[in-house]
Design an enzyme around this catalytic site. Structure first.
Site, PDB file in Angstrom:
ATOM      1  N   PHE A  15       0.710  -1.263  -0.045  1.00  0.00           N
ATOM      2  CA  PHE A  15       0.085  -0.038   0.094  1.00  0.00           C
ATOM      3  C   PHE A  15       0.733   1.374   0.041  1.00  0.00           C
ATOM      4  O   PHE A  15       0.731   2.124  -0.726  1.00  0.00           O
ATOM      5  CB  PHE A  15      -0.948   0.068   1.401  1.00  0.00           C
ATOM      6  CG  PHE A  15      -1.867  -0.953   1.003  1.00  0.00           C
ATOM      7  CD1 PHE A  15      -2.971  -0.662   0.226  1.00  0.00           C
ATOM      8  CD2 PHE A  15      -1.928  -2.168   1.870  1.00  0.00           C
ATOM      9  CE1 PHE A  15      -4.200  -1.727   0.209  1.00  0.00           C
ATOM     10  CE2 PHE A  15      -3.066  -3.061   1.783  1.00  0.00           C
ATOM     11  CZ  PHE A  15      -4.060  -2.911   0.960  1.00  0.00           C
ATOM     12  N   GLU A 176     -12.027 -12.343  12.136  1.00  0.00           N
ATOM     13  CA  GLU A 176     -12.661 -12.612  10.763  1.00  0.00           C
ATOM     14  C   GLU A 176     -12.553 -13.966  10.521  1.00  0.00           C
ATOM     15  O   GLU A 176     -13.345 -14.633  10.094  1.00  0.00           O
ATOM     16  CB  GLU A 176     -11.971 -11.509   9.799  1.00  0.00           C
ATOM     17  CG  GLU A 176     -12.512 -10.354  10.278  1.00  0.00           C
ATOM     18  CD  GLU A 176     -11.985  -9.255   8.968  1.00  0.00           C
ATOM     19  OE1 GLU A 176     -12.823  -7.986   8.754  1.00  0.00           O
ATOM     20  OE2 GLU A 176     -10.953  -9.414   8.537  1.00  0.00           O
TER      21      GLU A 176
END
Ligand SMILES: Cc1cc2nc3c(=O)[nH]c(=O)nc-3n(C[C@H](O)[C@H](O)[C@H](O)COP(=O)(O)OP(=O)(O)OC[C@H]3O[C@@H](n4cnc5c(N)ncnc54)[C@H](O)[C@@H]3O)c2cc1C
Length: 429
Positions: A15, A176
């Site tokens: 990123f 998650e």
């Protein structure tokens, strides 16, 4: 003779590195971006590859394809192993050419983070973590294989161990993953296995902290915990993992037998700090100045998970938004300097908030004073993740796969793909 064009070397196409390259798109510089993989990886969705919702190709794109319109950028596949700070060169292995040195005028290090086993590197053999694509495929293999073996296993004790999944670390990835495994068992697998009773599958999520999703507000942590428990996940908080071995884990003195332990706990910075021989924080991240350069070297910038910078008295978190904003900022500082303009204001992080998914149709969201849980938060989560995928073809294919999985329970990629060096640890990212 024409002036030499300045060379900006960016190490890392994650990123931070990509944001820096994009900020320099129109700059009068030559950008060289080096990464040890040929792809940019969308790490926030790695858990969906590990739990078979998406395939690896859904969450990664070739870096050179992403930067194809950046005419000043050259992408090189190489593993950087050091920096000659005085000579302004990086040292890199390029395929079988070892220790090649490349000159730079400006250097941006965006090499991310790696797993941390809190002083127990031996745990890694039995408890793989999620960092690269190969890790996610290896974890997917382990989970799917446990079900395959259990279907044929006659020994009740072994059957139990195969169907016990332990996740260490109840941050966003642990929460998650645990909830995604629970959904997979109760929807997809329930219909296809004849000798596995979903009610006997045990999913244990362990954290030494007192609440899951500790970075979120307390009521959202509580909502996530309730949701996990509704899905049948055993949430064990305030408990430390003392041992991880081929039989499972020992947690606060109690043995939990399991054939699948997944490490979703800590990270530590990449070795960039050692290359620079500069000041680091407790996690090995490079301490940077407010303009993201390092002491005595205004030409070297460190961004993203590799960097350590305090913001309002607290260290910035290792999240994608920090990396993106820092990468963009470092690129802009170089632009300003080249055009002789004054230095921009010190870096300030704009916190857009936190999101995490907990099972099917449920997420938690915290952004400023806004706190949401449930389906509305899931819609925001989906929109944000689609927006930040690197390329539009991925946005379309991920959206279609999510809609299909939501409607039918069918997963995108439930394949056990063995590789000669898959065990015990995949060969790199
Ligand atoms: C499983 C998981 C889930 C996550 N979920 C979220 C989330 O939901 N939301 C969120 O905001 N953040 C999340 N994060 C964190 C987020 O992904 C990171 O903060 C972000 O990727 C940091 O960006 P970066 O550019 O610093 O490093 P990275 O994106 O990790 O990129 C580093 C790049 O450097 C390359 N590299 C490393 N060493 C070398 C070397 N020696 N030579 C050449 N290249 C090298 C790597 O190949 C990689 O491409 C998650 C992370 C993980 C692992």
């Amino acid at each position: 003779m024409a002036d030499k064009i300045p060379v900006v070397v960016i190490v890392g196409g994650g990123f931070g590195g990509l944001a820096a390259a994009r900020a320099l798109k129109k700059a009068p510089v030559k950008v060289i971006l080096i990464d040890r993989t040929n792809h940019h990886l969308f790490q926030p969705l790695l858990y969906q590859v590990a739990t078979s919702v998406l395939s690896p190709g859904h969450i990664a794109s070739p870096i050179r394809s992403i930067l194809k319109k950046n005419n000043n950028a050259t992408v090189i596949l190489g593993n950087v192993i050091g920096v000659d700070v005085a000579g302004r060169r990086i040292i890199s292995d390029l395929a079988d050419r070892k220790g090649i040195s490349l000159p730079y005028d400006y250097l941006i290090l965006a090499t991310g983070a790696q797993h941390s086993y809190f002083g127990h590197p031996e745990f890694e053999t039995h408890a793989p973590g999620l960092k690269g694509l190969a890790d996610a495929v290896a974890v997917r293999n382990r989970i799917l294989q446990a079900f395959e073996i259990a279907e044929a296993e006659e020994d009740p004790a072994l059957h139990r161990d195969l169907l016990t999944f332990v996740l260490v670390g109840a941050g966003p990835t642990g929460v998650e993953m645990a909830s995604a495994i629970a959904v997979m068992v109760r929807s997809t697998l329930k219909r296809e296995f004849r000798r596995i009773d979903p009610a006997t599958v045990r999913i244990v999520l362990i954290d030494r902290g007192v609440r899951p999703l500790a970075a979120f507000a307390e009521n959202l942590s509580e909502a996530a915990k309730r949701r996990l428990q509704q899905l049948g996940v055993e949430v064990r908080l305030g408990q430390s993992v003392e041992q991880v071995d081929d039989q499972g884990v020992i947690v606060s003195g109690e043995r939990i037998f399991s054939k699948t332990v997944i490490w979703t706990a800590g990270v530590t910075a990449s070795p960039a700090a050692q290359w620079l021989n500069t000041e680091v924080d407790h996690a090995g991240r490079v301490r940077v100045k407010p303009d993201l350069s390092i002491s005595d070297h205004p030409e070297i910038f460190v961004v993203g998970d590799t960097a350590s910078l305090d913001h309002d008295g607290k260290p910035l978190p290792g999240v994608a938004q920090v990396a993106i904003q820092q990468g963009r900022y470092a690129g802009n500082v170089i632009l300003q300097r080249l055009s002789g303009k004054p230095a921009p204001h010190p870096f300030r992080y704009f916190d857009k908030g936190n999101l995490a998914v907990v099972g099917k149709g449920f997420a938690v969201l915290e952004s400023g004073k806004v706190r949401l849980s449930g389906f509305s938060a899931l819609l925001v989560w989906a929109a944000v993740h689609l927006e930040f995928l690197a390329q539009s073809n991925l946005r379309v294919s991920v959206f279609v796969q999510w809609a299909w999985t939501y409607a039918t329970g069918q997963r995108g990629s439930r394949l056990i793909v063995k590789h000669h060096c898959d065990q015990p640890r995949p060969c790199g990212d």
